[in-house]
Design a protein around this motif. Structure first.
Motif, PDB file in Angstrom:
ATOM      1  N   GLU A  46       0.832  -1.206   0.000  1.00 21.08           N
ATOM      2  CA  GLU A  46       0.000   0.000   0.000  1.00 21.08           C
ATOM      3  C   GLU A  46       0.868   1.259   0.000  1.00 21.08           C
ATOM      4  OE1 GLU A  46      -3.854   1.856   2.404  1.00 21.08           O
ATOM      5  OE2 GLU A  46      -2.768   0.123   3.228  1.00 21.08           O
ATOM      6  N   THR A  47       1.968   1.199   0.745  1.00 20.81           N
ATOM      7  CA  THR A  47       2.892   2.333   0.774  1.00 20.81           C
ATOM      8  C   THR A  47       3.524   2.558  -0.593  1.00 20.81           C
ATOM      9  OG1 THR A  47       3.386   1.987   3.118  1.00 20.81           O
ATOM     10  CG2 THR A  47       5.020   3.201   1.826  1.00 20.81           C
ATOM     11  N   LEU A  48       4.029   1.492  -1.196  1.00 23.46           N
ATOM     12  CA  LEU A  48       4.698   1.616  -2.501  1.00 23.46           C
ATOM     13  C   LEU A  48       3.712   2.013  -3.597  1.00 23.46           C
ATOM     14  CD1 LEU A  48       7.205  -1.384  -2.408  1.00 23.46           C
ATOM     15  CD2 LEU A  48       7.511   0.981  -1.625  1.00 23.46           C
ATOM     16  N   GLN A  49       2.483   1.554  -3.493  1.00 28.20           N
ATOM     17  CA  GLN A  49       1.475   1.942  -4.478  1.00 28.20           C
ATOM     18  C   GLN A  49       1.196   3.436  -4.380  1.00 28.20           C
ATOM     19  OE1 GLN A  49       0.084   0.048  -6.982  1.00 28.20           O
ATOM     20  NE2 GLN A  49      -0.668   2.057  -7.649  1.00 28.20           N
ATOM     21  N   SER A  50       1.220   3.973  -3.152  1.00 28.75           N
ATOM     22  CA  SER A  50       0.996   5.414  -2.995  1.00 28.75           C
ATOM     23  C   SER A  50       2.141   6.218  -3.598  1.00 28.75           C
ATOM     24  CB  SER A  50       0.811   5.764  -1.513  1.00 28.75           C
ATOM     25  OG  SER A  50       2.025   5.735  -0.786  1.00 28.75           O
ATOM     26  N   VAL A  51       3.354   5.660  -3.590  1.00 33.31           N
ATOM     27  CA  VAL A  51       4.482   6.311  -4.263  1.00 33.31           C
ATOM     28  C   VAL A  51       4.296   6.242  -5.773  1.00 33.31           C
ATOM     29  CG1 VAL A  51       6.983   6.332  -4.597  1.00 33.31           C
ATOM     30  CG2 VAL A  51       6.034   5.743  -2.354  1.00 33.31           C
ATOM     31  N   LEU A  52       3.918   5.066  -6.248  1.00 26.71           N
ATOM     32  CA  LEU A  52       3.731   4.863  -7.681  1.00 26.71           C
ATOM     33  C   LEU A  52       2.633   5.755  -8.246  1.00 26.71           C
ATOM     34  CD1 LEU A  52       4.637   3.128 -10.105  1.00 26.71           C
ATOM     35  CD2 LEU A  52       2.876   1.467  -9.456  1.00 26.71           C
ATOM     36  N   GLU A  69      18.243  15.349  -5.440  1.00 24.72           N
ATOM     37  CA  GLU A  69      18.669  16.602  -4.822  1.00 24.72           C
ATOM     38  C   GLU A  69      17.965  16.809  -3.487  1.00 24.72           C
ATOM     39  OE1 GLU A  69      18.691  21.387  -5.961  1.00 24.72           O
ATOM     40  OE2 GLU A  69      18.029  19.896  -7.429  1.00 24.72           O
ATOM     41  N   TYR A  70      16.799  16.143  -3.342  1.00 23.13           N
ATOM     42  CA  TYR A  70      16.002  16.252  -2.124  1.00 23.13           C
ATOM     43  C   TYR A  70      15.628  14.855  -1.636  1.00 23.13           C
ATOM     44  CZ  TYR A  70      15.797  21.072  -3.617  1.00 23.13           C
ATOM     45  OH  TYR A  70      16.152  22.334  -4.012  1.00 23.13           O
ATOM     46  N   LEU A  71      15.445  14.733  -0.305  1.00 22.78           N
ATOM     47  CA  LEU A  71      15.180  13.440   0.319  1.00 22.78           C
ATOM     48  C   LEU A  71      13.898  13.482   1.127  1.00 22.78           C
ATOM     49  CD1 LEU A  71      18.741  12.672   1.820  1.00 22.78           C
ATOM     50  CD2 LEU A  71      17.881  12.045  -0.448  1.00 22.78           C
ATOM     51  N   ILE A  72      13.114  12.407   1.017  1.00 18.11           N
ATOM     52  CA  ILE A  72      11.961  12.195   1.889  1.00 18.11           C
ATOM     53  C   ILE A  72      12.153  10.833   2.551  1.00 18.11           C
ATOM     54  CG2 ILE A  72       9.471  11.815   2.026  1.00 18.11           C
ATOM     55  CD1 ILE A  72       9.174  13.605  -0.446  1.00 18.11           C
ATOM     56  N   PHE A  73      12.156  10.814   3.880  1.00 17.17           N
ATOM     57  CA  PHE A  73      12.256   9.553   4.615  1.00 17.17           C
ATOM     58  C   PHE A  73      10.849   9.116   4.995  1.00 17.17           C
ATOM     59  CE2 PHE A  73      16.348  11.635   5.247  1.00 17.17           C
ATOM     60  CZ  PHE A  73      17.216  10.618   4.861  1.00 17.17           C
ATOM     61  N   PHE A  74      10.479   7.941   4.507  1.00 13.61           N
ATOM     62  CA  PHE A  74       9.125   7.437   4.698  1.00 13.61           C
ATOM     63  C   PHE A  74       9.208   6.103   5.417  1.00 13.61           C
ATOM     64  CE2 PHE A  74       4.740   7.484   2.706  1.00 13.61           C
ATOM     65  CZ  PHE A  74       4.474   8.800   3.048  1.00 13.61           C
ATOM     66  N   ASP A  75       8.181   5.785   6.194  1.00 14.86           N
ATOM     67  CA  ASP A  75       8.123   4.472   6.825  1.00 14.86           C
ATOM     68  C   ASP A  75       7.347   3.505   5.939  1.00 14.86           C
ATOM     69  OD1 ASP A  75       9.637   5.189   9.007  1.00 14.86           O
ATOM     70  OD2 ASP A  75       7.919   5.703  10.258  1.00 14.86           O
ATOM     71  N   SER A  76       7.541   2.221   6.173  1.00 10.13           N
ATOM     72  CA  SER A  76       7.007   1.202   5.273  1.00 10.13           C
ATOM     73  C   SER A  76       5.518   0.955   5.453  1.00 10.13           C
ATOM     74  CB  SER A  76       7.765  -0.113   5.454  1.00 10.13           C
ATOM     75  OG  SER A  76       7.756  -0.507   6.808  1.00 10.13           O
ATOM     76  N   ASP A  77       4.858   1.727   6.320  1.00  9.19           N
ATOM     77  CA  ASP A  77       3.400   1.641   6.433  1.00  9.19           C
ATOM     78  C   ASP A  77       2.740   3.003   6.273  1.00  9.19           C
ATOM     79  OD1 ASP A  77       4.374   2.681   8.778  1.00  9.19           O
ATOM     80  OD2 ASP A  77       3.158   1.447  10.118  1.00  9.19           O
ATOM     81  N   ASP A  78       3.512   4.021   5.888  1.00 12.53           N
ATOM     82  CA  ASP A  78       2.946   5.350   5.646  1.00 12.53           C
ATOM     83  C   ASP A  78       2.297   5.417   4.268  1.00 12.53           C
ATOM     84  OD1 ASP A  78       3.896   6.174   8.106  1.00 12.53           O
ATOM     85  OD2 ASP A  78       5.746   7.012   7.277  1.00 12.53           O
ATOM     86  N   ILE A  79       1.437   6.407   4.081  1.00 15.10           N
ATOM     87  CA  ILE A  79       0.698   6.555   2.824  1.00 15.10           C
ATOM     88  C   ILE A  79       0.869   7.975   2.288  1.00 15.10           C
ATOM     89  CG2 ILE A  79      -1.540   6.391   1.673  1.00 15.10           C
ATOM     90  CD1 ILE A  79      -0.577   3.741   2.798  1.00 15.10           C
ATOM     91  N   MET A  80       1.307   8.101   1.034  1.00 14.11           N
ATOM     92  CA  MET A  80       1.371   9.403   0.375  1.00 14.11           C
ATOM     93  C   MET A  80       0.028   9.709  -0.288  1.00 14.11           C
ATOM     94  SD  MET A  80       4.995   9.420  -1.669  1.00 14.11           S
ATOM     95  CE  MET A  80       6.565   9.257  -0.815  1.00 14.11           C
ATOM     96  N   LEU A  81      -0.460  10.926  -0.098  1.00 15.98           N
ATOM     97  CA  LEU A  81      -1.562  11.376  -0.935  1.00 15.98           C
ATOM     98  C   LEU A  81      -1.004  11.645  -2.333  1.00 15.98           C
ATOM     99  CD1 LEU A  81      -3.505  13.724   1.521  1.00 15.98           C
ATOM    100  CD2 LEU A  81      -3.642  11.233   1.237  1.00 15.98           C
ATOM    101  N   SER A  82      -1.826  11.582  -3.340  1.00 13.58           N
ATOM    102  CA  SER A  82      -1.330  11.511  -4.721  1.00 13.58           C
ATOM    103  C   SER A  82      -0.488  12.718  -5.151  1.00 13.58           C
ATOM    104  CB  SER A  82      -2.504  11.327  -5.690  1.00 13.58           C
ATOM    105  OG  SER A  82      -3.397  12.438  -5.599  1.00 13.58           O
ATOM    106  N   ASP A  83      -0.721  13.875  -4.541  1.00 16.01           N
ATOM    107  CA  ASP A  83       0.023  15.081  -4.920  1.00 16.01           C
ATOM    108  C   ASP A  83       1.146  15.418  -3.947  1.00 16.01           C
ATOM    109  OD1 ASP A  83      -1.453  15.559  -7.214  1.00 16.01           O
ATOM    110  OD2 ASP A  83      -2.936  16.786  -6.167  1.00 16.01           O
ATOM    111  N   MET A  84       1.515  14.507  -3.063  1.00 18.88           N
ATOM    112  CA  MET A  84       2.455  14.843  -1.995  1.00 18.88           C
ATOM    113  C   MET A  84       3.777  15.396  -2.515  1.00 18.88           C
ATOM    114  SD  MET A  84       4.222  12.593   1.051  1.00 18.88           S
ATOM    115  CE  MET A  84       5.835  12.499   0.263  1.00 18.88           C
ATOM    116  N   ILE A  85       4.440  14.659  -3.388  1.00 18.30           N
ATOM    117  CA  ILE A  85       5.751  15.105  -3.855  1.00 18.30           C
ATOM    118  C   ILE A  85       5.615  16.379  -4.687  1.00 18.30           C
ATOM    119  CG2 ILE A  85       7.796  14.486  -5.187  1.00 18.30           C
ATOM    120  CD1 ILE A  85       7.341  11.596  -4.478  1.00 18.30           C
ATOM    121  N   LYS A  86       4.551  16.489  -5.465  1.00 17.25           N
ATOM    122  CA  LYS A  86       4.318  17.694  -6.260  1.00 17.25           C
ATOM    123  C   LYS A  86       4.146  18.907  -5.358  1.00 17.25           C
ATOM    124  CE  LYS A  86       1.130  19.650  -9.682  1.00 17.25           C
ATOM    125  NZ  LYS A  86      -0.093  19.385 -10.490  1.00 17.25           N
ATOM    126  N   ILE A  87       3.350  18.764  -4.288  1.00 22.01           N
ATOM    127  CA  ILE A  87       3.129  19.867  -3.349  1.00 22.01           C
ATOM    128  C   ILE A  87       4.449  20.288  -2.712  1.00 22.01           C
ATOM    129  CG2 ILE A  87       2.142  20.416  -1.079  1.00 22.01           C
ATOM    130  CD1 ILE A  87      -0.315  18.725  -1.929  1.00 22.01           C
TER     131      ILE A  87
END
Length: 337
Positions: free
Chosen positions: A23-29, A89-107
């Motif tokens: 679920e976490t990786l799908q939110s990244v994808l 150039e930039y880093l985001i540290f995420f845990d293996s059960d966290d969930i990204m909303l679809s625009d997270m990296i864009k925001i």
């Protein structure tokens, strides 16, 4: 900023997460921002976590899997390995059960574009709490600011600071000056962020909620769920000692009081539950020499813990309860005075 479309590296430590990591990786994808890489560093999983990750690598080469190749075991080591492997150039540290909303990296990329003179940028996060019915989402907000002080970060309590691991996007060059502390099993994000603030890193915070963190009190892999464990108490002790120099430099007496209260309650819980040995108790009591404001209060705390340890072994629970409650309340008031 060098580019309006910079490469962002998402770094995820994993350990026995086959039921959650997909679920976490799908939110990244599913991110609408295309220029990312996702580095998963496995900490020696014994289930099918790596198999699940491999399925995502087959779907998209932006996913990359590495094994932790050195000691010590733990998420901080995996995160540091991931940072050195990253190309972003930039880093985001995420845990293996966290969930990204679809625009997270864009925001976050847009925030960097508009406010580029910073070392780290903070977003708000939601909390998914597991319960008997359905998860609840709780918004965690920050005031919009271009300057965060140590006091603002730590209030109202050190264990619940203003932001945590997935809320941050780091400038990689800035992060590499700090790195994760690989010697502590819990509160690594608190330690990292305090060091960043202490070293005058420029912090920008927003009120955008762009990801969800999962709180599952039944997860036996989380050290933080073992309330009375020596591992957790030791971590609190080590972090409090490491913070002593910062606290003295910043001259923030209330923060030392809160830290003293955290250690006090942890030791008290361990005595009451019968998990504290006498020689260990002596070592933990010494912590207060660095935090409590007076020798008198230190002696009172020390005496209370030794008496409490003796009372724990008596067969007079009612009398014991009254004595403990009276002394507990009196000492809490003195610590916070």
């Amino acid at each position: 900023m060098e580019s309006n479309n910079p490469l962002v590296s998402v770094i995820i430590p994993s350990y026995n997460r086959e039921a959650l990591i997909a679920e976490t990786l799908q939110s990244v994808l599913s991110q609408t921002y295309p220029n990312w890489e996702c580095i998963i560093v496995d900490d020696g999983s014994t289930d099918n976590t790596k198999g699940v990750v491999q399925q995502f690598i087959k779907k998209d080469k932006r996913f990359k899997l590495f094994d932790r190749h050195r000691e010590p075991k733990g998420a901080p080591t995996c995160r540091n390995i991931g940072a050195t492997k990253s190309k972003g150039e930039y880093l985001i540290f995420f845990d293996s059960d966290d969930i990204m909303l679809s625009d997270m990296i864009k925001i976050r990329a847009n925030c960097i574009d508009a406010n580029s003179k910073f070392d780290l940028w903070i977003s708000a996060v939601g909390v998914l709490k597991q319960n008997d019915t359905s998860p609840r989402v709780q918004k965690k907000t920050l005031p919009i600011s271009d300057k965060i002080t140590l006091e603002e970060f730590m209030l109202p309590c050190p264990r619940t600071p203003k932001w945590n691991t997935p809320a941050v996007i780091w400038r990689k060059a800035s992060f590499l000056k700090l790195l994760w502390n690989e010697s502590i099993p819990i509160w690594q994000d608190i330690d990292l962020h305090i060091r960043a603030i202490d070293q005058s890193f420029k912090v920008y915070s927003t009120q955008y909620l762009d990801c969800l963190i999962r709180i599952d009190n039944n997860d036996t892999n989380r050290i933080s769920n073992h309330r009375y464990s020596f591992t957790k108490l030791e971590a609190k002790r080590n972090i409090a000692l490491a913070l002593t120099e910062v606290l003295n430099k910043e001259n923030i007496p209330w923060m030392k009081k809160i830290l003293a209260l955290e250690i006090f309650q942890g030791i008290e819980d361990s005595i009451v539950t019968g998990q504290m040995k006498k020689h260990t108790l002596t070592n933990y009591i010494r912590l207060f020499e660095n935090i409590l404001p007076s020798n008198t209060l230190f002696n009172l705390v020390q005496g209370y813990f030794f008496v409490l340890n003796v009372l724990r072994q008596t067969n007079l629970p009612y009398v014991k309860g009254i004595l403990i409650r009276l002394q507990h309340d009196a000492l809490i008031n003195k610590i916070l005075k």
